[in-house]
Write a protein that holds these residues in place. Sequence first.
Motif, PDB file in Angstrom:
ATOM      1  N   PHE A 195      -5.489  -4.299  -6.755  1.00  0.00           N
ATOM      2  CA  PHE A 195      -4.718  -5.430  -7.241  1.00  0.00           C
ATOM      3  C   PHE A 195      -5.760  -6.521  -7.486  1.00  0.00           C
ATOM      4  O   PHE A 195      -6.401  -6.995  -6.530  1.00  0.00           O
ATOM      5  CB  PHE A 195      -3.714  -5.815  -6.140  1.00  0.00           C
ATOM      6  CG  PHE A 195      -2.684  -6.815  -6.539  1.00  0.00           C
ATOM      7  CD1 PHE A 195      -2.069  -6.760  -7.784  1.00  0.00           C
ATOM      8  CD2 PHE A 195      -2.275  -7.796  -5.640  1.00  0.00           C
ATOM      9  CE1 PHE A 195      -1.090  -7.679  -8.127  1.00  0.00           C
ATOM     10  CE2 PHE A 195      -1.295  -8.707  -5.977  1.00  0.00           C
ATOM     11  CZ  PHE A 195      -0.702  -8.657  -7.219  1.00  0.00           C
ATOM     12  N   TRP A 205       1.581  -5.655 -13.638  1.00  0.00           N
ATOM     13  CA  TRP A 205       2.847  -5.348 -12.992  1.00  0.00           C
ATOM     14  C   TRP A 205       3.926  -6.151 -13.721  1.00  0.00           C
ATOM     15  O   TRP A 205       3.609  -7.158 -14.365  1.00  0.00           O
ATOM     16  CB  TRP A 205       2.831  -5.817 -11.536  1.00  0.00           C
ATOM     17  CG  TRP A 205       1.933  -5.050 -10.625  1.00  0.00           C
ATOM     18  CD1 TRP A 205       0.620  -5.307 -10.362  1.00  0.00           C
ATOM     19  CD2 TRP A 205       2.286  -3.918  -9.832  1.00  0.00           C
ATOM     20  NE1 TRP A 205       0.146  -4.387  -9.446  1.00  0.00           N
ATOM     21  CE2 TRP A 205       1.150  -3.534  -9.103  1.00  0.00           C
ATOM     22  CE3 TRP A 205       3.475  -3.186  -9.653  1.00  0.00           C
ATOM     23  CZ2 TRP A 205       1.141  -2.458  -8.224  1.00  0.00           C
ATOM     24  CZ3 TRP A 205       3.468  -2.120  -8.774  1.00  0.00           C
ATOM     25  CH2 TRP A 205       2.318  -1.755  -8.077  1.00  0.00           C
ATOM     26  N   ARG A 262       6.949 -11.857   2.796  1.00  0.00           N
ATOM     27  CA  ARG A 262       5.838 -10.939   2.540  1.00  0.00           C
ATOM     28  C   ARG A 262       5.235 -11.271   1.170  1.00  0.00           C
ATOM     29  O   ARG A 262       5.941 -11.448   0.186  1.00  0.00           O
ATOM     30  CB  ARG A 262       6.380  -9.507   2.551  1.00  0.00           C
ATOM     31  CG  ARG A 262       5.375  -8.449   2.176  1.00  0.00           C
ATOM     32  CD  ARG A 262       5.360  -8.174   0.690  1.00  0.00           C
ATOM     33  NE  ARG A 262       4.181  -7.405   0.344  1.00  0.00           N
ATOM     34  CZ  ARG A 262       3.887  -6.983  -0.866  1.00  0.00           C
ATOM     35  NH1 ARG A 262       4.674  -7.242  -1.873  1.00  0.00           N
ATOM     36  NH2 ARG A 262       2.781  -6.316  -1.088  1.00  0.00           N
ATOM     37  N   PRO A 299       1.793 -10.320  -1.606  1.00  0.00           N
ATOM     38  CA  PRO A 299       0.748  -9.320  -1.845  1.00  0.00           C
ATOM     39  C   PRO A 299      -0.674  -9.868  -1.956  1.00  0.00           C
ATOM     40  O   PRO A 299      -1.611  -9.087  -2.030  1.00  0.00           O
ATOM     41  CB  PRO A 299       1.175  -8.680  -3.166  1.00  0.00           C
ATOM     42  CG  PRO A 299       1.959  -9.731  -3.869  1.00  0.00           C
ATOM     43  CD  PRO A 299       2.541 -10.639  -2.826  1.00  0.00           C
ATOM     44  N   GLU A 338       1.635  -3.075  -0.077  1.00  0.00           N
ATOM     45  CA  GLU A 338       2.887  -2.506  -0.593  1.00  0.00           C
ATOM     46  C   GLU A 338       3.384  -1.381   0.320  1.00  0.00           C
ATOM     47  O   GLU A 338       4.558  -1.318   0.684  1.00  0.00           O
ATOM     48  CB  GLU A 338       2.685  -1.981  -2.014  1.00  0.00           C
ATOM     49  CG  GLU A 338       4.000  -1.614  -2.685  1.00  0.00           C
ATOM     50  CD  GLU A 338       3.860  -0.586  -3.790  1.00  0.00           C
ATOM     51  OE1 GLU A 338       3.287   0.504  -3.540  1.00  0.00           O
ATOM     52  OE2 GLU A 338       4.306  -0.857  -4.912  1.00  0.00           O
ATOM     53  N   PRO A 351       0.900 -10.249 -12.484  1.00  0.00           N
ATOM     54  CA  PRO A 351      -0.443  -9.925 -11.976  1.00  0.00           C
ATOM     55  C   PRO A 351      -0.857  -8.511 -12.375  1.00  0.00           C
ATOM     56  O   PRO A 351      -0.012  -7.682 -12.705  1.00  0.00           O
ATOM     57  CB  PRO A 351      -0.267 -10.022 -10.463  1.00  0.00           C
ATOM     58  CG  PRO A 351       1.151  -9.622 -10.238  1.00  0.00           C
ATOM     59  CD  PRO A 351       1.939 -10.077 -11.454  1.00  0.00           C
TER      60      PRO A 351
HETATM   61  N1  PCA Z   1       3.535  -4.865  -6.605  1.00  0.00           N
HETATM   62  C1  PCA Z   1       2.376  -4.922  -5.769  1.00  0.00           C
HETATM   63  C2  PCA Z   1       1.505  -5.944  -6.414  1.00  0.00           C
HETATM   64  C3  PCA Z   1       2.388  -6.743  -7.302  1.00  0.00           C
HETATM   65  C4  PCA Z   1       3.587  -5.918  -7.438  1.00  0.00           C
HETATM   66  O1  PCA Z   1       4.501  -6.111  -8.230  1.00  0.00           O
HETATM   67  C5  PCA Z   1       2.735  -5.399  -4.400  1.00  0.00           C
HETATM   68  O2  PCA Z   1       3.763  -6.046  -4.239  1.00  0.00           O
HETATM   69  O3  PCA Z   1       1.939  -5.190  -3.489  1.00  0.00           O
END
Ligand code: PCA
Length: 327
Positions: free
Chosen positions: A88, A142, A165, A167, A187, A229
């Motif tokens: 990420f 994403w 929460r 990321p 995740e 992102p």
């Molecule tokens: N999913 C990943 C990164 C951004 C997303 O939409 C997450 O939530 O960890």
Amino acid sequence: MHKTIATPVILAAAVGFAATAQAAEWTMATPYGDASFHTKNVKQFAEDVSEATDGELTINVHSGGSLVAHGEIKPSVRRGTIEAGEVFLSVLSNEDPIFEVDTLPGVAGSYEEAFALWEATKPIISELFANQGMMPLYAVAWPSQGIYTDFELNDPDQFEGLRVRAPNINTQRFVNYLGGNPTETEESDIPTAFSTGRVDAMITSTSTGNSMTAWDYVSHYTDANLWLPKNIVFINQRAFDRLDEATQEAVLEAAARAEERGWQMSRDDNDASAEALQENGITVSTPNDEVAAALQAAGDRLFSDWEERADDTAKQVLEEYRSQRDD
Ligand code: PCA
């Protein structure tokens, strides 16, 4: 005498080496699970490479952080312990604020803009990777980020003390500015975070909500369209240089296709996931005026924060992206 005995041994060893050196095998690590469209895309990429090179290069994809933890993926590719990785992008923000420019509000709020932002930032991001002996292959967004809660989010006061929460660091800051208590959670750890009561809410996409079966923990999704992102896929430059030219070309060509396919997969997965969330009982709505105003205020703070951290190059790249948008 001694020489004549040794020669065939050396020859055999040399032949053996040549035979194995031709077909290369790479290890690739990604933090996201098999249910994620990003993982499906990178596995397709690996298959494409294997097919295009007739097995000259095999890329073994280890998903869900099973081989290397998220935070270790980039250092491992840099060292060459593994040849390829996916992360990420914004988790690299402690290295350079340019990496988190795609998790800022008001910069890119659609797929078109998110892609233009990637194109604008690609040269500087590639340079930063190159300085560490790595090469980005492709990046895919994403779907936009929204807010999952176990109540109807209709009043900004509801953020007060809410354990959310997030990321990455920027999303944690955002939660702080809203009055909540952020926790950074991978995740793959989302289900445990909810089931053990560590968090009450989360910020992520429709896709992650769907693949992590958000309906087991929450009842509402507020589609706040915060930002889109990206994940980035990259390789160790030395590993790439060791490939013959035709194989190198096959990798780059498959990567270009993966990028194009990935952005489309993201759009499609966003639609399918929004539907799946609703089919499983989650109420999907957009923020009301009060909530939207609070998100805007927190977002403005996040942005000015970023401007303070960003160096001139990062700011200039953002400026150029913006002026092209305005044309
Ligand atoms: N999913 C990943 C990164 C951004 C997303 O939409 C997450 O939530 O960890």
